[in-house]
Design an enzyme around this catalytic site. Structure first.
Site, short mmCIF file in Angstrom:
data_model
loop_
_atom_site.label_atom_id
_atom_site.label_comp_id
_atom_site.label_asym_id
_atom_site.label_seq_id
_atom_site.Cartn_x
_atom_site.Cartn_y
_atom_site.Cartn_z
N TYR A 438 -11.79 26.11 -0.63
CA TYR A 438 -11.71 24.79 0.42
C TYR A 438 -11.96 23.63 -0.51
O TYR A 438 -12.18 23.80 -1.92
CB TYR A 438 -12.49 24.90 1.59
CG TYR A 438 -13.97 24.93 1.40
CD1 TYR A 438 -14.66 24.89 0.05
CD2 TYR A 438 -14.68 25.64 2.11
CE1 TYR A 438 -16.02 25.36 -0.21
CE2 TYR A 438 -16.34 25.72 2.26
CZ TYR A 438 -16.80 25.58 0.80
OH TYR A 438 -18.18 25.89 0.57
N GLU A 439 -11.60 22.34 -0.09
CA GLU A 439 -11.71 21.08 -0.62
C GLU A 439 -10.59 21.08 -1.89
O GLU A 439 -10.74 20.64 -2.79
CB GLU A 439 -13.12 20.68 -1.23
CG GLU A 439 -14.00 20.69 -0.27
CD GLU A 439 -13.92 19.71 0.98
OE1 GLU A 439 -12.93 18.91 0.63
OE2 GLU A 439 -14.40 20.04 1.97
N GLY A 440 -9.30 21.70 -1.35
CA GLY A 440 -8.23 21.62 -2.28
C GLY A 440 -8.41 22.80 -3.26
O GLY A 440 -9.36 23.34 -4.11
#
Length: 597
Positions: A438-440
């Site tokens: 997550y978050e890229g």
């Protein structure tokens, strides 16, 4: 299960002896002092160890529950633990006093975040997302929005979320389809669905402030048509009190591999008349504005990985020192503890050396954030920001990849008991696995480093970092007992410099440049992570040696020297091999056809 003890002494070593409390000398931190920082760390350790950590296993077992009314109940004790955090003023620790925060340096706030995530990663996600919302509104919100929402977010009475992903729009946010229909009063009504929304619905705070990417009906396709909107769970009246429930509901919660105590929600906007929202910042620049929040979150996800790695270390060391098995290779004694066996020692030293290195790099990045925001000289601020831009994808991706490996080693140290849930080692591995996603995803972080940050300035910012790595290598080489470390670190710096040149050259190819950068991005980030972490451990070795020569706390500093020796002479070698991966070219990747396999 091993109790969690926040690593205050290790954090203080980085802040005091490696960074030398440089952030406290910056404008705006005149009231802060080393004694104050020490007191903050001790109190944060108490909250983490006594209040948050005991809920980690029970929260994992119980998980979250979606109620019939669409609300979500978090595990028993989570709401009370979050309120203890908010009432203690911890939510605003790194927020400026002008916005109602404590006004402490980012490097101190980051150290506290590590403790909280080590204690309870699932619960720590709630304030982590709120911190990003605060950052986004502080930079891009109108005066009215800041006055209405920031005080409650800073004090933690309200929490924040980040709403990007949709079923058809994951990493490619240009495909966002949530609609924001303008209203005559200047507000918007939103219609659409967002998935994977961390702490998107819960009962731990009075209100939830959703920051949502959406597009007006007449907006152009692609990124330029996306704007950022603030959508509160409960509408806020003119006097600041809470009004009626907005038209945003939790359609479901995900059943996940880990972080069971964190409600991951599918949010539905506009099932009735439309969810009322307010545009934040400029129309069509929503993705740019959201990146303010995402960069904050990416650094903290790296910190989160380090927190889990630290807890995995504590679990593994405690078990290895207690579990008796086999014959000691040193004394020949039967029924020795498994910490006597060299293979177990290898795993323990690997876990400890890597965790120390990751912490030092992440806190160095946080100190550069302080410089970028507070240095008196504009050129110094710009140089620090350039370093931050290079370091954040490394901190996020490399720290979280390593956290998964460290947590996996923790399971291995436990042997069969590590695969059994009751020891807690398995939960740490399950929880850590989301962080590289997550978050890229970490692949996107690698592309950001090699394809955007490196190409943008021709490698200037990274070159300056490599220059400093080489400076540390020279300092090590000038010390007789540390000279072997200096030689290895210099070799790593040379490999990174050569790999950087190769990636930059590949990026200039008019036909295959983009493909080549994609092919080399992940091994390049791995090489950069290994070299920069080894650099930090070289600095740690110098600081520990100086302390030992002064006759201070021999066991602690001897352990730091051992961790540094491992990181530079053994772990760095793994990263240096990535230069050969890059120089091998991309022919096999270019020719690969997944359908043929």
């Amino acid at each position: 299960m091993t109790p969690y003890a926040a690593p205050v002494r290790d954090v203080r070593f980085v802040l005091e002896e490696m960074l030398e409390h440089g952030s406290l000398a910056l404008p705006g931190f005149e009231e802060a002092s080393p004694d104050l920082v020490e007191a903050v760390l001790e109190e944060a350790a108490r909250l983490a160890g006594e209040v948050w950590a005991p809920l980690n296993a029970s929260g994992d077992r119980q998980g979250c529950t979606r109620r019939d009314d669409g609300g979500v109940s978090v595990p028993d004790g989570f709401a009370e633990a979050y309120r203890a955090y908010a009432e203690g003023g911890w939510n605003g620790i790194g927020v400026s006093e002008a916005l109602g925060g404590q006004g402490l340096p980012e490097v101190v706030a980051s150290a506290v975040q590590e403790m909280l995530h080590g204690a309870n990663m699932a619960l720590g996600l709630c304030p982590m997302l709120t911190a990003g919302a605060i950052e986004a509104l502080a930079h891009h919100g109108s005066d009215e929005q800041q006055a209405t929402y920031l005080p409650k977010l800073v004090e933690g009475t309200w929490t924040g979320t980040m709403n990007l992903t949709e079923p058809q729009a994951g990493s490619d946010l240009s495909r966002v389809r949530t609609r924001a229909v303008p209203q005559e009063d200047g507000s918007y009504r939103l219609f659409g669905q967002k998935i994977y929304i961390t702490w998107g619905e819960h009962d731990a705070a009075e209100n939830i402030i959703h920051l949502v990417l959406a597009r007006k009906p007449d907006a152009p396709e692609g990124n330029k048509g996306i704007s950022l909107f603030l959508v509160p769970k409960f509408l806020v009246n003119q006097d600041g009190s809470l009004g009626e429930r907005n038209d945003v509901t939790c359609a479901s919660i995900e059943h996940k591999l880990g972080i069971h105590g964190s409600p991951t929600c599918t949010l539905s906007f506009g099932e009735k008349e439309g969810a009322i929202g307010y545009r934040v910042g400029e129309e069509g620049r929503g993705l740019n504005h959201m990146f303010t929040m995402m960069n904050e979150a990416r650094h903290k996800v790296g910190i989160q990985g380090i927190g889990v790695a630290e807890r995995a270390c504590q679990h593994a060391f405690a078990y290895a020192l207690d579990r008796t098995q086999g014959r000691s290779p040193r004394s020949g004694r039967n029924d020795c503890t498994i910490s006597d066996h060299l293979d177990v020692r290898r795993m323990l030293l690997s876990m400890r050396g890597r965790t120390d290195a990751l912490r030092a790099l992440a806190l160095y990045c946080a100190a550069q954030l302080d410089l970028a925001r507070h240095a008196a000289d504009e050129s110094e601020r710009a140089a620090a920001q350039a370093r931050v831009d290079v370091l954040i994808p490394v901190v996020k991706a490399f720290s979280t990849d390593q956290a998964v490996e460290i947590a996996s080693l923790g399971v291995q140290v436990h042997g069969g008991m590590g695969y059994i849930e009751e020891t807690g080692a398995a939960q740490l591995l399950r929880d850590a696995r989301i962080a590289p996603i997550y978050e890229g995803t970490n692949g996107i972080q690698a592309l950001d480093l090699a394809g955007r940050k490196l190409q943008r300035d021709g490698g200037a910012a990274l070159t300056q970092l490599i220059d400093e790595v080489e400076g540390t290598a020279r300092a090590l080489s000038a010390t007789t007992e540390l000279a072997p470390l200096g030689e290895e670190l210099a070799g790593g710096a040379a490999d990174l410099r050569a790999a950087m040149a190769a990636v930059l050259e590949a990026g200039t190819d008019p036909e295959r440049g983009a493909d080549a950068v994609q092919a080399y991005a992940t091994p390049f980030l791995s090489l950069a992570g290994h070299v920069l972490c080894a650099w930090q451990m070289g600095r740690a070795a110098l600081a520990a040696t100086a302390a030992l020569q002064a006759g201070r706390d021999e066991p602690f500093y001897t352990a730091k020297r051992q961790a540094a020796d491992y990181a530079i002479r053994q772990w760095l070698s793994v990263g240096r091999a990535q230069r050969a991966v890059i120089e091998a070219g991309m022919a096999s990747l270019a020719a690969f056809d997944a359908a043929a396999h």
